[in-house]
Enzyme design. Structure first.
Site, PDB file in Angstrom:
ATOM      1  N   ASP A 128       0.826  -1.216   0.000  1.00 27.47           N
ATOM      2  CA  ASP A 128       0.000   0.000   0.000  1.00 27.47           C
ATOM      3  C   ASP A 128       0.857   1.262   0.000  1.00 27.47           C
ATOM      4  OD1 ASP A 128      -2.064  -1.763   0.297  1.00 27.47           O
ATOM      5  OD2 ASP A 128      -2.763  -1.003   2.236  1.00 27.47           O
ATOM      6  N   THR A 129       2.163   1.079   0.048  1.00 27.42           N
ATOM      7  CA  THR A 129       3.061   2.225   0.232  1.00 27.42           C
ATOM      8  C   THR A 129       4.065   2.266  -0.925  1.00 27.42           C
ATOM      9  OG1 THR A 129       4.356   0.818   1.715  1.00 27.42           O
ATOM     10  CG2 THR A 129       2.777   2.308   2.745  1.00 27.42           C
TER      11      THR A 129
END
Ligand SMILES: *[C@@H]1O[C@H](CO)[C@@H](O)[C@H](O)[C@H]1NC(C)=O
Ligand SMILES: *[C@@H]1O[C@H](CO)[C@@H](O)[C@H](O)[C@H]1NC(C)=O
Ligand SMILES: *[C@@H]1O[C@H](CO)[C@@H](O)[C@H](O)[C@H]1NC(C)=O
Ligand SMILES: *[C@@H]1O[C@H](CO)[C@@H](O)[C@H](O)[C@H]1NC(C)=O
Ligand SMILES: *[C@@H]1O[C@H](CO)[C@@H](O)[C@H](O)[C@H]1NC(C)=O
Ligand SMILES: *[C@@H]1O[C@H](CO)[C@@H](O)[C@H](O)[C@H]1NC(C)=O
Ligand SMILES: *[C@@H]1O[C@H](CO)[C@@H](O)[C@H](O)[C@H]1NC(C)=O
Ligand SMILES: *[C@@H]1O[C@H](CO)[C@@H](O)[C@H](O)[C@H]1NC(C)=O
Ligand SMILES: *[C@@H]1O[C@H](CO)[C@@H](O)[C@H](O)[C@H]1NC(C)=O
Ligand SMILES: *[C@@H]1O[C@H](CO)[C@@H](O)[C@H](O)[C@H]1NC(C)=O
Ligand SMILES: *[C@@H]1O[C@H](CO)[C@@H](O)[C@H](O)[C@H]1NC(C)=O
Ligand SMILES: *[C@@H]1O[C@H](CO)[C@@H](O)[C@H](O)[C@H]1NC(C)=O
Length: 357
Positions: free
Chosen positions: A222-223
């Site tokens: 997600d990063t």
């Protein structure tokens, strides 16, 4: 903000990882990877009980740590990956076996992805064997540690922390998907969370075969790969110096499940680390063609485990890591990551199987 209030940010600001963290947004959940944290959700369970160590031909402990969805060059450009590479052997010819995530995780423990082409809620039936059957037959202890999995062998599709962020996903927890593991209580107790990890490593009771899945932010999913690098600085770097984690007979694989860009093959940046790497082999590269199936063939070869009879025995896609093959005289197929005749490992949705025909 994910730091539990009981931990002062000031304490973390003193650590070596603070500078790296500041630029990526990573925030440490605890003072150290050997500390428990409410962020990891469920409290630690009883200390794991392990059978006596079964020596392998090259290593006595194998730890694999899986990050997410990053192209080879993106990882290679990160300073943390470069400094880790200096401590180990970079596997330049290592490939994921398909897309998307879940089938890659299934493949690493079951020797196949059974045609699965999505990240769906799956329960692989009890009659499907995994590496756990091979390890149990030889009394070799094993465990998986899943960050933010709330309780041991949690069966849910994902889990959302009290800050409303979904950190844990089942699709990255390979053994819980196999009912031959999750449905047997003594095995389920070995599908553990990061509070268990903190206690187990603190008690020097880590198993011999270990699979580590960081949460959706820490693994880069997600990063960014920079965020994952900050997590590695916080979590892996100190553990490499901890003899309850990294003994002189430990082999560690740091890898990614798949390459981000589907259209360019599935080469993922991977490093072998740990006490078994001879000093002369540090900061070297090994160009041999490996895949996630190599993690199976390598442990099978190291401990004479037999095999699952699936892609772990397919000589095309399951070369044994040379650090082992060179010692055991196992004959690999001589393909490298740049061979012209590599199989296509970026295809998806076109391979029949029992999960998704
Ligand atoms: C496993 O069990 C399923 C039913 O649960 C069956 O469809 C399948 O054929 C079995 N596979 C093997 C390899 O026995
Ligand atoms: C501890 O283990 C027991 C038995 O396996 C299980 O029922 C319980 O959920 C576990 N607790 C946590 C916090 O993981
Ligand atoms: C978590 O699971 C729910 C349904 O169970 C789903 O709606 C949601 O998209 C999932 N979130 C993630 C991040 O997987
Ligand atoms: C989480 O979401 C719920 C429901 O939308 C909300 O009431 C609560 O304030 C949120 N909590 C946080 C920490 O954002
Ligand atoms: C690990 O040990 C080495 C050598 O003693 C030291 O240089 C390094 O700073 C240590 N790393 C961490 C993260 O503690
Ligand atoms: C590895 O460590 C053990 C104790 O932890 C020690 O007895 C042994 O001599 C070491 N072996 C090597 C090759 O350093
Ligand atoms: C897989 O990668 C090759 C290049 O290695 C490319 O030609 C092919 O189109 C890709 N396939 C898919 C399905 O993206
Ligand atoms: C993804 O893998 C291919 C090999 O199949 C490699 O050539 C490419 O460099 C990787 N992607 C990136 C952006 O590094
Ligand atoms: C590792 O090797 C690279 C060249 O491949 C070199 O530039 C670098 O200085 C080496 N690092 C260490 C710590 O020896
Ligand atoms: C394996 O042996 C070959 C041939 O001697 C050598 O070139 C290579 O560096 C060795 N690799 C490892 C990882 O030991
Ligand atoms: C790989 O190369 C070695 C050394 O040249 C050779 O002995 C071996 O037969 C080759 N293996 C295969 C599968 O071609
Ligand atoms: C072995 O792997 C290759 C490459 O993925 C594949 O073409 C072949 O069908 C596999 N063989 C078997 C018996 O599964």
């Amino acid at each position: 903000m994910i730091v539990p209030s009981i931990f002062a940010l000031a304490a973390f600001a003193k650590t070596a990882s603070a500078a790296a963290a500041a630029s990526t947004g990573f925030t440490a959940p605890a003072p150290a990877p050997t500390s428990e944290s409410p962020f990891y959700v469920g409290p630690a369970n009883n200390t794991i009980t392990n059978t006596p160590i079964v020596p392998g031909k090259v290593f006595d402990r194998f730890i694999q740590i899986w990050l997410e969805n990053t192209d080879f060059d993106s990882a290679a450009s990160q300073p943390v990956f470069q400094s880790l590479a200096a401590e180990g052997i970079t596997l330049t010819g290592y490939y994921g076996v398909t897309h998307p995530s879940e089938p890659n995780y299934l493949a690493a423990v079951g020797g196949d992805f059974f045609g699965l082409a999505e990240d769906s809620l799956e329960y692989i039936p009890t009659n499907m064997s995994t590496v756990v059957d091979l390890l149990d037959q030889k009394n070799i202890s094993w465990a998986t540690y899943q960050e933010n999995m709330p309780t041991d062998a949690y069966e849910g599709y994902n889990f959302t922390n009290s800050d409303n962020y979904t950190y844990y996903v089942r699709k990255h927890n390979p053994l819980v998907i196999y009912e031959s593991v999750a449905n047997i209580s003594t095995r389920a107790a070995r599908i553990r969370n990061f509070n268990d990890f903190a206690v187990d490593v603190g008690n020097d009771s880590l198993s011999q075969w270990i699979f580590i899945t960081p949460n959706l932010r820490d693994d880069g999913h997600d990063t960014t790969v920079g965020y994952a690098a900050s997590w590695l600085t916080y979590w892996l770097l100190p553990l490499l110096n901890d003899t309850s984690f990294n003994t002189n007979s430990t082999l560690i694989l740091l890898t990614f499940d798949e390459n981000e860009t589907y259209t360019i093959g599935n080469n993922v940046f991977s490093i072998l680390l740990g006490g078994v790497i001879p000093a002369a082999m540090k900061n070297t590269t090994d160009p041999t063609f490996y895949t996630h199936y190599s993690t199976l063939s390598t442990v099978e070869n190291n401990w004479d485990l037999g095999n699952l009879g699936r892609q772990d025995t397919n000589k095309t896609v399951a070369n044994v890591f040379e650090i082992v093959a060179n010692i055991t005289s196992y004959q690999n197929n001589n393909l490298t990551g740049s061979s012209a005749s590599l199989p296509q490992l970026n295809i998806t949705g076109t391979i029949p199987g029992t999960v998704e025909p």
